[in-house]
Write a protein that holds these residues in place. Structure first.
Motif, PDB file in Angstrom:
ATOM      1  N   GLU A  60       0.849  -1.186   0.000  1.00  0.00           N
ATOM      2  CA  GLU A  60       0.000   0.000   0.000  1.00  0.00           C
ATOM      3  C   GLU A  60       0.887   1.239   0.000  1.00  0.00           C
ATOM      4  N   ARG A  61       0.293   2.371  -0.347  1.00  0.00           N
ATOM      5  CA  ARG A  61       1.064   3.594  -0.536  1.00  0.00           C
ATOM      6  C   ARG A  61       0.204   4.787  -0.151  1.00  0.00           C
ATOM      7  N   TYR A  62       0.824   5.792   0.483  1.00  0.00           N
ATOM      8  CA  TYR A  62       0.086   6.980   0.875  1.00  0.00           C
ATOM      9  C   TYR A  62       1.055   8.147   0.996  1.00  0.00           C
ATOM     10  N   VAL A  63       0.478   9.367   1.078  1.00  0.00           N
ATOM     11  CA  VAL A  63       1.232  10.606   1.212  1.00  0.00           C
ATOM     12  C   VAL A  63       1.027  11.144   2.620  1.00  0.00           C
ATOM     13  N   ALA A  64       2.094  11.554   3.257  1.00  0.00           N
ATOM     14  CA  ALA A  64       2.051  12.126   4.598  1.00  0.00           C
ATOM     15  C   ALA A  64       2.593  13.537   4.567  1.00  0.00           C
ATOM     16  N   ILE A  78       6.376  10.400   0.888  1.00  0.00           N
ATOM     17  CA  ILE A  78       5.722   9.279   0.219  1.00  0.00           C
ATOM     18  C   ILE A  78       6.099   8.015   0.978  1.00  0.00           C
ATOM     19  N   HIS A  79       5.099   7.298   1.458  1.00  0.00           N
ATOM     20  CA  HIS A  79       5.301   6.068   2.220  1.00  0.00           C
ATOM     21  C   HIS A  79       4.794   4.887   1.398  1.00  0.00           C
ATOM     22  N   THR A  80       5.631   3.914   1.207  1.00  0.00           N
ATOM     23  CA  THR A  80       5.268   2.662   0.542  1.00  0.00           C
ATOM     24  C   THR A  80       5.523   1.517   1.519  1.00  0.00           C
ATOM     25  N   SER A 103       0.942   4.363  -9.815  1.00  0.00           N
ATOM     26  CA  SER A 103       1.138   3.329  -8.801  1.00  0.00           C
ATOM     27  C   SER A 103       2.580   2.834  -8.795  1.00  0.00           C
ATOM     28  N   THR A 117       0.344  -0.722  -6.238  1.00  0.00           N
ATOM     29  CA  THR A 117      -0.234   0.014  -5.129  1.00  0.00           C
ATOM     30  C   THR A 117      -1.291   0.988  -5.637  1.00  0.00           C
ATOM     31  N   GLU A 118      -1.879   1.718  -4.694  1.00  0.00           N
ATOM     32  CA  GLU A 118      -2.844   2.728  -5.076  1.00  0.00           C
ATOM     33  C   GLU A 118      -2.135   3.918  -5.727  1.00  0.00           C
ATOM     34  N   LEU A 163      -1.484   7.892  -6.145  1.00  0.00           N
ATOM     35  CA  LEU A 163      -1.509   8.990  -5.178  1.00  0.00           C
ATOM     36  C   LEU A 163      -2.197  10.203  -5.782  1.00  0.00           C
TER      37      LEU A 163
END
Length: 612
Positions: free
Chosen positions: A390-394, A403-405, A503, A545-546, A548
């Motif tokens: 999974e992947r998201y932005v913080a 960017i966290h993977t 992704s 992954t998703e 962003l």
């Protein structure tokens, strides 16, 4: 005499028509069968043929192409249902030596001409709407990222790869009615290790590889229609009749893809063929479909039933996954089939109930096949995928972020390496010195790193890493970035919606829970043999992954509108008043008399006296 014919052109035309008619009548043979036989085998010369050119002979009885179609249906534990279509066309043609082919049978001519003109060795393109929920649905048969994805291997004879890539994307954009013409150098990368050829051949020079994604591409009916036209039977017969757009696009997940690659014709692999694999995957949601009963059927999923197989298909089958339903406790399948098949798919041995559409007995007396799956219970443990990401932005604000993977290894005691590929647009300026990889709270140093920095408005960032995932762990990759300020002409029409980042791609050889038995002689589904793997104790997995959605510093585009309105108001009021004063003509007007005076004047006129 000549002057007579020159003065009567209509008579000349009638005379020529009668002459041609007499000649044709005299050439008709007396025996109809003999003349028809001669016309059947008569050779026609279209033009001069180069002796050094390899051209497939258009013999009426020679058919070197083959076509297979299949549908795999898997009931999910969530109550949803997963349907995967596979259409495979094999064409015995070799373009690696510069051969030219002018005769097409089952292989679509539009794609054949593209491969020949642009010297394409492998082509993989997918259009996906929605995101695959791995932890709820398990691993897909053929993964694909949201939006559009395109990666191509060119022949080593191509000199200008970038120019050929640009022309190819424009042609594919017209074939599939997609926005592939927006692929340019700003979203194209050259992976060095993540995407290897899936077909035969030793071409591994990444200079001939191009990869690009369009995460915001919307998939609709105009993309599905040209995709179906590539099939030998189109959507008129076979499994393709089920591909109804209003049903497919009402699903929770929809993905269609085209894969072209060279394969061996036999085990010795002395000659190669060209394989076209068309895939379509869809997940139908039980709740959004509005069904009162917990049951699925071909008619409820696709609004159609099957009546025949494609006449050009050598194999046409439907596979129903009954691995978790050995005793019939999960669902009831009707009509039942006595033909069963086993295959090792994604590291697990699966059991399928097979329906052969080439057998007329499959359709029964009604001449129609409508498979019904009546769900009984959703209890039971789903086989959790061994690899998940999974992947998201913080971060906060519109200046910096992270960017966290996160990559999960769910194997209880085995560790395995994964290859991570990240393609980040140039307007997110990565601070590569902040790159950290941690597993179980400790630093996990990658064994291989390939990083290509971006250039503003020219190319994106490219980051590839080989990381070892410990057993039963979560590995987190973090990198900081800074948002760039774009020019006002570079913003999208809806800049406040945000900008999409493609992704991440994670590739790995995952340990298999079941050893693959290469001596099995039973026919396996097509999807079980797509990714080549020579090891029996592992299988290849590619995870996406998703995408962003990142907000960039955006100017107030309503401010110019407000300034224009205010300026126009000031100009209209100020200039209008001044212009009115300068152009108005003034006249002295006497005040009007009062009411009493007017009445008195009326009386005085009646008496003949001058008015006051």
């Amino acid at each position: 005499m000549a002057s007579y014919w020159n003065r009567n052109p209509i008579r000349v035309f009638v005379f020529l028509i009668l002459t041609v008619f007499v000649v044709v009548r005299s050439n008709i043979p007396s025996t109809p069968g003999e003349g028809a036989e001669e016309r059947r085998w008569e050779a026609s010369q279209v033009g001069d043929v180069d002796p050094g050119m390899s051209v497939a002979p258009p013999h009426p009885h020679t058919n070197t192409d083959s076509f297979q179609e299949e549908l795999v249906v898997r009931p999910l534990h969530s109550g949803d249902i997963y349907a995967s279509f596979q259409f495979r066309t094999v064409w015995e043609a070799d373009f690696s030596r510069g051969n030219k082919v002018s005769h097409y049978q089952l292989f679509p001519k539009s794609l054949g001409q593209v491969i020949s003109k642009f010297s394409v060795r492998e082509l993989h393109i997918s259009f996906t709407q929605g995101y695959w929920r791995t932890m709820q649905w398990g691993q897909p048969f053929l993964p694909s990222p949201p939006g559009a994805e395109l990666w191509v291997w060119f022949q080593d004879s191509v000199t200008d790869v970038d120019g050929t890539w640009k022309e190819l994307t424009n042609v594919l954009s017209g074939i599939f009615c997609a926005s592939l013409n927006f692929i340019d150098s700003t979203n194209t990368v050259q992976p060095s290790a993540a995407f290897k050829p899936l077909g035969v051949g030793n071409v591994t020079d990444h200079r001939f590889l191009r990869y690009a994604t369009l995460p915001r591409e919307i998939v609709c009916t105009e993309n599905l229609t040209p995709w179906k036209k590539l099939l030998p039977c189109g959507s008129k017969a076979g499994l393709a009749v089920l591909l109804k757009s209003e049903k497919l696009f009402h699903s929770s997940f929809h993905s269609q893809a085209v894969h072209i690659r060279p394969i061996c014709q036999d085990q010795r692999c002395k000659s190669t063929s060209l394989e076209l694999r068309q895939t379509l995957n869809a997940v139908f949601d039980l709740h959004t479909s509005g069904q009162a009963k917990r049951e699925w059927s071909l008619f409820k999923m696709f609004s159609r039933t099957l009546t025949e197989a494609c006449p050009l298909a050598s194999s046409s089958k439907i596979y129903i996954d009954i691995t978790d339903n050995s005793q019939g406790e999960q669902f009831e399948l009707s009509p039942a089939s006595s033909l069963l098949s086993q295959a090792v798919v994604l590291g697990d041995r699966r059991t399928f109930s097979v329906y052969d559409l080439t057998d007329q007995a499959t359709f029964g007396s009604t001449r129609s096949l409508n498979l019904l799956i009546r769900l009984k219970s959703t209890d039971g443990d789903m086989l959790r995928p061994l690899l998940h990401a999974e992947r998201y932005v913080a971060g906060y604000g519109l200046q910096t972020g992270e960017i966290h993977t996160v990559m999960y290894n769910h194997h209880p005691y085995r560790s395995f390496p994964v290859l991570l590929l990240d393609s980040v647009p140039w307007y997110l300026r990565l601070y590569i010195h902040t790159l950290t990889v941690t597993s179980k709270g400790k630093e996990n140093k990658p064994s291989y790193i390939h990083y290509q920095p971006s250039k503003d408005r020219l190319r994106p960032h490219l980051l590839e890493m080989l990381v070892q995932l410990p057993p039963n762990s979560a590995t987190e990759v973090t990198v900081e970035f800074e948002r760039a300020l774009l020019k006002w002409t570079e913003y999208t029409p809806d800049p406040n919606h945000g900008f999409y980042v493609g992704s991440s791609v994670i590739s790995s050889l995952v340990p298999s829970t079941v050893a693959t038995n290469t001596s099995i002689t039973q026919e396996q589904p097509l999807f079980s043999s797509f990714f080549p793997c020579k090891e029996e104790l592992s299988y290849f997995v590619r995870v996406y992954t998703e995408p962003l959605l990142v907000n960039l510093p955006t100017p107030d585009f309503s401010m110019p509108y407000n300034v224009i309105c205010l300026t126009c108001t000031v100009v209209a009021v100020g200039y209008g008043s001044l212009y009115n004063l300068l152009t108005r003509s003034f006249q002295i007007e006497e005040p009007s008399p009062g009411l009493a005076k007017r009445i008195a004047n009326v009386i005085r006129r009646m008496r003949g006296v001058p008015p006051l």
